[in-house]
Design an enzyme around this catalytic site. Structure first.
Site, PDB file in Angstrom:
ATOM      1  N   ASP A   1       3.761   9.319  -1.086  1.00 37.31           N
ATOM      2  CA  ASP A   1       2.553   8.613  -0.684  1.00 37.31           C
ATOM      3  C   ASP A   1       2.289   7.518  -1.707  1.00 37.31           C
ATOM      4  O   ASP A   1       2.418   7.760  -2.911  1.00 37.31           O
ATOM      5  CB  ASP A   1       1.357   9.577  -0.660  1.00 37.31           C
ATOM      6  CG  ASP A   1       0.437   9.334   0.526  1.00 37.31           C
ATOM      7  OD1 ASP A   1       0.322   8.171   0.938  1.00 37.31           O
ATOM      8  OD2 ASP A   1      -0.166  10.308   1.021  1.00 37.31           O
TER       9      ASP A   1
ATOM     10  N   HIS B   1       0.798  -1.230   0.000  1.00 39.64           N
ATOM     11  CA  HIS B   1       0.000   0.000   0.000  1.00 39.64           C
ATOM     12  C   HIS B   1       0.831   1.280   0.000  1.00 39.64           C
ATOM     13  O   HIS B   1       0.283   2.377  -0.115  1.00 39.64           O
ATOM     14  CB  HIS B   1      -0.941   0.009   1.209  1.00 39.64           C
ATOM     15  CG  HIS B   1      -2.073  -0.970   1.070  1.00 39.64           C
ATOM     16  ND1 HIS B   1      -3.330  -0.600   0.654  1.00 39.64           N
ATOM     17  CD2 HIS B   1      -2.129  -2.309   1.252  1.00 39.64           C
ATOM     18  CE1 HIS B   1      -4.117  -1.664   0.604  1.00 39.64           C
ATOM     19  NE2 HIS B   1      -3.405  -2.724   0.976  1.00 39.64           N
TER      20      HIS B   1
HETATM   21  P1  ADQ Z   1      -2.734   6.313   4.635  1.00 34.27           P
HETATM   22  O1  ADQ Z   1      -1.300   6.706   4.808  1.00 34.27           O
HETATM   23  O2  ADQ Z   1      -3.495   6.180   5.892  1.00 34.27           O
HETATM   24  O3  ADQ Z   1      -2.884   4.966   3.767  1.00 34.27           O
HETATM   25  P2  ADQ Z   1      -4.658   7.691   2.774  1.00 34.27           P
HETATM   26  O4  ADQ Z   1      -4.597   6.938   1.504  1.00 34.27           O
HETATM   27  O5  ADQ Z   1      -4.811   9.143   2.580  1.00 34.27           O
HETATM   28  O6  ADQ Z   1      -3.363   7.476   3.687  1.00 34.27           O
HETATM   29  O7  ADQ Z   1      -5.882   7.138   3.609  1.00 34.27           O
HETATM   30  C1  ADQ Z   1      -6.286   7.728   4.804  1.00 34.27           C
HETATM   31  C2  ADQ Z   1      -7.743   7.352   5.082  1.00 34.27           C
HETATM   32  O8  ADQ Z   1      -8.041   7.726   6.437  1.00 34.27           O
HETATM   33  C3  ADQ Z   1      -8.718   8.093   4.185  1.00 34.27           C
HETATM   34  O9  ADQ Z   1      -9.758   7.227   3.803  1.00 34.27           O
HETATM   35  C4  ADQ Z   1      -9.258   9.218   5.073  1.00 34.27           C
HETATM   36  O10 ADQ Z   1     -10.585   9.577   4.812  1.00 34.27           O
HETATM   37  C5  ADQ Z   1      -9.149   8.597   6.457  1.00 34.27           C
HETATM   38  N1  ADQ Z   1      -8.923   9.655   7.444  1.00 34.27           N
HETATM   39  C6  ADQ Z   1      -7.872  10.490   7.528  1.00 34.27           C
HETATM   40  N2  ADQ Z   1      -8.032  11.365   8.529  1.00 34.27           N
HETATM   41  C7  ADQ Z   1      -9.194  11.077   9.101  1.00 34.27           C
HETATM   42  C8  ADQ Z   1      -9.936  11.628  10.216  1.00 34.27           C
HETATM   43  N3  ADQ Z   1      -9.461  12.657  10.923  1.00 34.27           N
HETATM   44  N4  ADQ Z   1     -11.097  11.077  10.503  1.00 34.27           N
HETATM   45  C9  ADQ Z   1     -11.576  10.026   9.806  1.00 34.27           C
HETATM   46  N5  ADQ Z   1     -10.951   9.465   8.759  1.00 34.27           N
HETATM   47  C10 ADQ Z   1      -9.768   9.980   8.413  1.00 34.27           C
HETATM   48  C11 ADQ Z   1      -1.957   4.021   3.194  1.00 34.27           C
HETATM   49  C12 ADQ Z   1      -0.914   4.608   2.254  1.00 34.27           C
HETATM   50  C13 ADQ Z   1      -1.581   5.433   1.169  1.00 34.27           C
HETATM   51  C14 ADQ Z   1      -2.613   4.582   0.413  1.00 34.27           C
HETATM   52  C15 ADQ Z   1      -3.526   3.856   1.371  1.00 34.27           C
HETATM   53  C16 ADQ Z   1      -4.422   2.840   0.676  1.00 34.27           C
HETATM   54  O11 ADQ Z   1       0.028   5.396   2.981  1.00 34.27           O
HETATM   55  O12 ADQ Z   1      -0.617   5.947   0.261  1.00 34.27           O
HETATM   56  O13 ADQ Z   1      -3.393   5.422  -0.413  1.00 34.27           O
HETATM   57  O14 ADQ Z   1      -2.800   3.154   2.377  1.00 34.27           O
HETATM   58  O15 ADQ Z   1      -3.666   1.939  -0.067  1.00 34.27           O
END
Ligand code: ADQ
Length: 471
Positions: free
Chosen positions: A365, A157
């Site tokens: 990312d 991921h």
């Molecule tokens: P993350 O590093 O966690 O994921 P991201 O892909 O942006 O990063 O996903 C974060 C998730 O958490 C989003 O669905 C977002 O809505 C949720 N989220 C963030 N802040 C929040 C809050 N305050 N309250 C509720 N929900 C919140 C890892 C990798 C990424 C990759 C994903 C999926 O680092 O690059 O996109 O996995 O493969």
């Protein structure tokens, strides 16, 4: 129909009312688990005095959950140590932050072996096994050692770095060797796939069998990009009916006629939060007429607080925020609002829709789902503008966002200015292009495409079986 066995570090067990956990893998796998009967195996999140030898099984109809407890030493070495202090920074190109310890690495291997031995007891001959993320890279090798010959896929991921970067990590050759035990390896982008393929050819002498199939010592694996998507319809629906929500109403009242810029990230150094705040500071410095007319809301829930580098980041963010709000704020206006709560998806969707600008500028990312959620939540007639780091996997797909280099504060500041001034016509046209990508490659497409490809890898497993029999 074969059974789907998913393995991930954490398992999202539905709560007592049957509600499934929101976000992350739980959403991504929702439809896959509707198509297949399933088993989801991983860490319960609990720490116990004695390690689990066999998992606790929780039955929820179509899906069974198999939960393993870790000891506090396991959590320290496997999770906080090797996975989050050594691998995570290296995979995000932060060699200087990577703290390798041999004890942590042994702990990482130990937990992978314990998981594999427990899981091997549950796997049936036709199961499809799908392993997720960097905590579990050696899992297939351990399952193979336990006699499992099923198809096993792995999805990574986070970014896969260039071989020169990964090579700085002691043990990286062994990790690459372990990758070869999977039938299919998925990453988000072609850039990541290319880095992994180059690593295998440079460091293990792998040879190409086809453009995406590599072979080492008679063992073959396919490496491909599968960009993860979101549930587009869900975000559109949630955003469309968010206006009655209390938090959304309060935010609207607080904003008045000001424009909103939003950033949403786990508090992680890969997300570039202090750098983004400084870019916003620069924007206010070079556009003094915008003071009092725009507010930047940064939502950043705390993450991995037991890892020292995250505590340091928390302090840096607080200092940067305090300095900017102290020097540029006015009695009736705070430039940056900073909150660390987690919100329901409906609230996040509403906040995205309120924002004229989504400011998503990670230093690295794998994909970045927030960028996609921001786009999906917009009002089609009057959408906001996405500013997106070129180092997010999402930038490979969302080409009509304003793409920036997050290291260049001047460029980010200029993009903020451009976004705030962009005509409605241009906003709509950029948004429509992004939406067509999001719809074509949504989360169901992602899971279905990976699993279809894994299922069709059968010939390779047959080849592997005959190789190991011949030895
Ligand atoms: P993350 O590093 O966690 O994921 P991201 O892909 O942006 O990063 O996903 C974060 C998730 O958490 C989003 O669905 C977002 O809505 C949720 N989220 C963030 N802040 C929040 C809050 N305050 N309250 C509720 N929900 C919140 C890892 C990798 C990424 C990759 C994903 C999926 O680092 O690059 O996109 O996995 O493969």
């Amino acid at each position: 129909m074969p059974r789907l066995v998913v393995v991930s570090n954490r398992v999202a067990v539905p709560d007592l009312t049957g509600n499934r956990a929101a976000g992350g893998l739980a959403v991504a796998l929702r439809e896959a688990f509707e198509a297949y009967r399933g088993l989801w195996f991983g860490w319960s999140g609990k720490v116990a005095v004695h390690p689990s030898v066999e998992p606790r099984i929780v039955d929820k109809g179509q899906v069974q959950y198999a939960l393993m407890d870790l000891t506090s030493l396991d959590r320290q070495e496997y999770y906080n140590g090797f996975a989050n202090r050594a691998l995570w920074p290296i995979m995000h190109y932060r060699i200087g932050l990577s703290e390798f310890s041999r004890a942590d690495y042994q702990g990482y291997l130990r937990v992978n072996r314990t998981f594999a031995n427990a899981l091997a007891q549950l796997i049936r001959p036709d199961d499809l096994v799908w392993v997720h993320d960097y905590h579990l890279i050696p899992l297939a090798a351990e399952l193979r050692a336990a006699g499992i010959t099923n198809l096993i896929g792995y999805f990574h991921h986070i970014p896969w770095p260039a071989p020169e970067v990964l090579g700085a990590l002691p043990g990286s050759r062994e990790l690459l060797r372990a990758i070869m035990d999977y039938d299919l390896v998925g990453v988000h982008t072609e850039r990541d796939a290319d880095n992994l393929r180059r690593g295998l050819t440079h460091d293990l002498g792998a040879v190409y069998h086809k453009s995406d199939v590599l072979e080492v010592d008679g063992q073959r694996t396919r490496i491909k990009g599968f960009p993860i998507g979101i549930d587009v319809g869900e975000f559109q629906r949630l955003a469309g009916r968010s206006q009655s929500n209390r938090i959304i109403k309060q935010t609207m009242d607080g904003l008045g006629s000001r424009k909103l810029i939003i950033g949403v990230d786990r508090l992680d150094y890969s997300k570039g939060i202090p750098e983004r705040m400084e870019a916003f500071e620069r924007f206010l410095g070079t556009n003094p007429d915008q003071r009092g007319r725009v507010t930047y809301l940064q939502i950043a829930p705390t993450s991995r607080s037991e890892v020292p580098e995250y505590a340091t980041l928390g302090r840096v963010v607080n200092e940067t925020l305090g300095r900017i709000n102290g020097t540029l704020g006015e009695p009736g206006w705070v430039p940056i609002h900073y909150v660390t709560s987690t919100y329901q998806r409906s609230v996040l969707a509403g906040l995205y829709r309120l924002a004229a600008v989504g400011l998503i500028t990670p230093m690295r990312d794998g994909m970045n789902l927030v960028a996609k959620e921001y786009v999906a939540a917009q009002d089609p007639a009057d959408p906001g503008v996405l500013i997106l780091s070129k180092f997010a996997g999402a930038a490979q797909q969302l080409k009509t966002a304003l793409i920036v280099n997050p290291n260049d504060k001047i460029e980010v500041a200029e993009a903020i200015r451009e976004a705030l001034r962009m005509s409605q016509e241009e906003r709509v046209s950029r948004w429509e292009s992004m939406m067509s990508v999001l719809r074509a490659q949504d989360v169901s497409w992602w899971a279905a495409t990976f699993l279809k490809e894994l299922t069709s890898s059968k010939t390779k497993t047959a080849a592997r079986r005959s190789v190991s029999l011949a030895k």
